[in-house]
Design a protein around this motif. Sequence first.
Motif, PDB file in Angstrom:
ATOM      1  N   THR A   1      18.738  33.567  22.974  1.00  0.00           N
ATOM      2  CA  THR A   1      19.711  32.949  23.879  1.00  0.00           C
ATOM      3  C   THR A   1      20.862  32.337  23.103  1.00  0.00           C
ATOM      4  O   THR A   1      22.035  32.510  23.462  1.00  0.00           O
ATOM      5  CB  THR A   1      19.009  31.884  24.761  1.00  0.00           C
ATOM      6  OG1 THR A   1      17.982  32.521  25.523  1.00  0.00           O
ATOM      7  CG2 THR A   1      19.992  31.193  25.683  1.00  0.00           C
ATOM      8  N   LEU A   2      20.539  31.635  22.029  1.00  0.00           N
ATOM      9  CA  LEU A   2      21.581  31.011  21.208  1.00  0.00           C
ATOM     10  C   LEU A   2      22.515  32.060  20.601  1.00  0.00           C
ATOM     11  O   LEU A   2      23.734  31.873  20.568  1.00  0.00           O
ATOM     12  CB  LEU A   2      20.949  30.152  20.110  1.00  0.00           C
ATOM     13  CG  LEU A   2      20.303  28.862  20.592  1.00  0.00           C
ATOM     14  CD1 LEU A   2      19.359  28.310  19.525  1.00  0.00           C
ATOM     15  CD2 LEU A   2      21.352  27.835  20.999  1.00  0.00           C
ATOM     16  N   ASN A   3      21.964  33.170  20.143  1.00  0.00           N
ATOM     17  CA  ASN A   3      22.809  34.223  19.570  1.00  0.00           C
ATOM     18  C   ASN A   3      23.721  34.844  20.627  1.00  0.00           C
ATOM     19  O   ASN A   3      24.892  35.134  20.351  1.00  0.00           O
ATOM     20  CB  ASN A   3      21.974  35.281  18.860  1.00  0.00           C
ATOM     21  CG  ASN A   3      21.802  34.971  17.388  1.00  0.00           C
ATOM     22  OD1 ASN A   3      22.744  34.572  16.717  1.00  0.00           O
ATOM     23  ND2 ASN A   3      20.598  35.146  16.884  1.00  0.00           N
ATOM     24  N   ALA A   4      23.214  35.032  21.836  1.00  0.00           N
ATOM     25  CA  ALA A   4      24.059  35.572  22.912  1.00  0.00           C
ATOM     26  C   ALA A   4      25.182  34.594  23.248  1.00  0.00           C
ATOM     27  O   ALA A   4      26.343  34.992  23.426  1.00  0.00           O
ATOM     28  CB  ALA A   4      23.211  35.864  24.152  1.00  0.00           C
ATOM     29  N   LEU A   5      24.841  33.301  23.311  1.00  0.00           N
ATOM     30  CA  LEU A   5      25.859  32.293  23.601  1.00  0.00           C
ATOM     31  C   LEU A   5      26.850  32.157  22.451  1.00  0.00           C
ATOM     32  O   LEU A   5      28.045  31.922  22.677  1.00  0.00           O
ATOM     33  CB  LEU A   5      25.195  30.950  23.901  1.00  0.00           C
ATOM     34  CG  LEU A   5      24.402  30.892  25.196  1.00  0.00           C
ATOM     35  CD1 LEU A   5      23.627  29.585  25.301  1.00  0.00           C
ATOM     36  CD2 LEU A   5      25.317  31.081  26.408  1.00  0.00           C
ATOM     37  N   LEU A   6      26.370  32.311  21.242  1.00  0.00           N
ATOM     38  CA  LEU A   6      27.233  32.239  20.065  1.00  0.00           C
ATOM     39  C   LEU A   6      28.331  33.301  20.154  1.00  0.00           C
ATOM     40  O   LEU A   6      29.515  33.016  19.927  1.00  0.00           O
ATOM     41  CB  LEU A   6      26.396  32.433  18.799  1.00  0.00           C
ATOM     42  CG  LEU A   6      27.075  32.238  17.466  1.00  0.00           C
ATOM     43  CD1 LEU A   6      27.564  30.800  17.310  1.00  0.00           C
ATOM     44  CD2 LEU A   6      26.097  32.582  16.348  1.00  0.00           C
ATOM     45  N   VAL A   7      27.958  34.499  20.509  1.00  0.00           N
ATOM     46  CA  VAL A   7      28.920  35.589  20.667  1.00  0.00           C
ATOM     47  C   VAL A   7      29.960  35.223  21.729  1.00  0.00           C
ATOM     48  O   VAL A   7      31.171  35.377  21.518  1.00  0.00           O
ATOM     49  CB  VAL A   7      28.178  36.896  21.031  1.00  0.00           C
ATOM     50  CG1 VAL A   7      29.116  37.941  21.610  1.00  0.00           C
ATOM     51  CG2 VAL A   7      27.440  37.450  19.817  1.00  0.00           C
ATOM     52  N   ASP A   8      29.497  34.725  22.868  1.00  0.00           N
ATOM     53  CA  ASP A   8      30.413  34.395  23.963  1.00  0.00           C
ATOM     54  C   ASP A   8      31.352  33.246  23.610  1.00  0.00           C
ATOM     55  O   ASP A   8      32.540  33.276  23.956  1.00  0.00           O
ATOM     56  CB  ASP A   8      29.623  34.040  25.229  1.00  0.00           C
ATOM     57  CG  ASP A   8      28.870  35.212  25.811  1.00  0.00           C
ATOM     58  OD1 ASP A   8      29.206  36.374  25.500  1.00  0.00           O
ATOM     59  OD2 ASP A   8      27.934  34.967  26.603  1.00  0.00           O
ATOM     60  N   ILE A   9      30.837  32.247  22.929  1.00  0.00           N
ATOM     61  CA  ILE A   9      31.676  31.096  22.598  1.00  0.00           C
ATOM     62  C   ILE A   9      32.689  31.449  21.507  1.00  0.00           C
ATOM     63  O   ILE A   9      33.833  30.980  21.531  1.00  0.00           O
ATOM     64  CB  ILE A   9      30.825  29.852  22.249  1.00  0.00           C
ATOM     65  CG1 ILE A   9      31.661  28.570  22.398  1.00  0.00           C
ATOM     66  CG2 ILE A   9      30.207  29.950  20.889  1.00  0.00           C
ATOM     67  CD1 ILE A   9      30.832  27.289  22.347  1.00  0.00           C
TER      68      ILE A   9
ATOM     69  N   ILE B   1      32.125  38.162  27.726  1.00  0.00           N
ATOM     70  CA  ILE B   1      33.367  37.574  28.223  1.00  0.00           C
ATOM     71  C   ILE B   1      34.399  38.691  28.404  1.00  0.00           C
ATOM     72  O   ILE B   1      34.512  39.583  27.555  1.00  0.00           O
ATOM     73  CB  ILE B   1      33.889  36.506  27.230  1.00  0.00           C
ATOM     74  CG1 ILE B   1      32.826  35.418  26.981  1.00  0.00           C
ATOM     75  CG2 ILE B   1      35.198  35.893  27.721  1.00  0.00           C
ATOM     76  CD1 ILE B   1      32.394  34.626  28.201  1.00  0.00           C
ATOM     77  N   SER B   2      35.158  38.624  29.495  1.00  0.00           N
ATOM     78  CA  SER B   2      36.183  39.637  29.763  1.00  0.00           C
ATOM     79  C   SER B   2      37.213  39.678  28.643  1.00  0.00           C
ATOM     80  O   SER B   2      37.571  38.637  28.084  1.00  0.00           O
ATOM     81  CB  SER B   2      36.905  39.318  31.073  1.00  0.00           C
ATOM     82  OG  SER B   2      36.025  39.359  32.149  1.00  0.00           O
ATOM     83  N   PRO B   3      37.736  40.870  28.351  1.00  0.00           N
ATOM     84  CA  PRO B   3      38.775  40.983  27.316  1.00  0.00           C
ATOM     85  C   PRO B   3      40.007  40.144  27.678  1.00  0.00           C
ATOM     86  O   PRO B   3      40.351  40.008  28.850  1.00  0.00           O
ATOM     87  CB  PRO B   3      39.120  42.471  27.310  1.00  0.00           C
ATOM     88  CG  PRO B   3      37.943  43.146  27.914  1.00  0.00           C
ATOM     89  CD  PRO B   3      37.368  42.171  28.904  1.00  0.00           C
ATOM     90  N   TYR B   4      40.646  39.610  26.667  1.00  0.00           N
ATOM     91  CA  TYR B   4      41.837  38.789  26.852  1.00  0.00           C
ATOM     92  C   TYR B   4      43.077  39.638  26.627  1.00  0.00           C
ATOM     93  O   TYR B   4      43.141  40.404  25.658  1.00  0.00           O
ATOM     94  CB  TYR B   4      41.826  37.615  25.862  1.00  0.00           C
ATOM     95  CG  TYR B   4      42.742  36.498  26.259  1.00  0.00           C
ATOM     96  CD1 TYR B   4      42.336  35.550  27.191  1.00  0.00           C
ATOM     97  CD2 TYR B   4      44.015  36.388  25.728  1.00  0.00           C
ATOM     98  CE1 TYR B   4      43.172  34.518  27.577  1.00  0.00           C
ATOM     99  CE2 TYR B   4      44.861  35.360  26.101  1.00  0.00           C
ATOM    100  CZ  TYR B   4      44.434  34.428  27.030  1.00  0.00           C
ATOM    101  OH  TYR B   4      45.266  33.408  27.418  1.00  0.00           O
TER     102      TYR B   4
ATOM    103  N   ALA C   1      35.057  29.874  32.866  1.00  0.00           N
ATOM    104  CA  ALA C   1      34.077  29.930  33.961  1.00  0.00           C
ATOM    105  C   ALA C   1      32.951  30.908  33.618  1.00  0.00           C
ATOM    106  O   ALA C   1      31.772  30.637  33.902  1.00  0.00           O
ATOM    107  CB  ALA C   1      34.767  30.333  35.269  1.00  0.00           C
ATOM    108  N   GLN C   2      33.283  32.036  33.008  1.00  0.00           N
ATOM    109  CA  GLN C   2      32.255  32.993  32.583  1.00  0.00           C
ATOM    110  C   GLN C   2      31.340  32.352  31.541  1.00  0.00           C
ATOM    111  O   GLN C   2      30.105  32.455  31.632  1.00  0.00           O
ATOM    112  CB  GLN C   2      32.896  34.256  32.003  1.00  0.00           C
ATOM    113  CG  GLN C   2      33.619  35.107  33.004  1.00  0.00           C
ATOM    114  CD  GLN C   2      34.442  36.206  32.347  1.00  0.00           C
ATOM    115  OE1 GLN C   2      34.398  36.427  31.136  1.00  0.00           O
ATOM    116  NE2 GLN C   2      35.215  36.920  33.159  1.00  0.00           N
TER     117      GLN C   2
END
Length: 169
Positions: free
Chosen positions: A28-36, A100-103, A122-123
């Motif tokens: 979970t932490l690794n998935a969140l790390l990628v998103d953040i 996360i959606s592309p910027y 929000a994502q």
Amino acid sequence: MAKAESGKALNQTRNDTPGNAKAASIATLNALLVDIIDTTNATRQAHWNVKGSHFYGLHTMFEKFYEMLAEQTDELAERAVQLGGMPDGTTQTVGAKTRISPYDPNLLDGLDHCRALAERYAQLARHLREGIDKVDEAGDADTADLITDVSREVDKSLWMLEAHLHGQG
């Protein structure tokens, strides 16, 4: 020895969080790390390229946001290490695994950046709350507490972005 979701054996640690909880939390932490990290990069993109009548305020706010995200990134990564995991925030991993959606790199207008960032914050906030539930279900209250702290910071940033968009439709 417990294994992380990736199949890699966990590193030795005296941390007595149960092995299954460690593995779930590390994943979970690794998935969140990628998103953040992806959200941090989007925020930097906005900081560098913002234009318009709100330039100074938004430029300054975006800088505070990416600094906050960098601190939270470090907290998430270090928690993975504390549990015996190995955080993976390489550019290749972030590009391949972000949720996360592309910027849009062509945005210039300050309020367009606020809209784009608000969507991504929000994502990220949703993924953080999902992560809280996952690690809590696995029995890792400490990691759930850490992710809750990050969630509060992201929610506060989202609120500030949305305040700039008030009345904009």
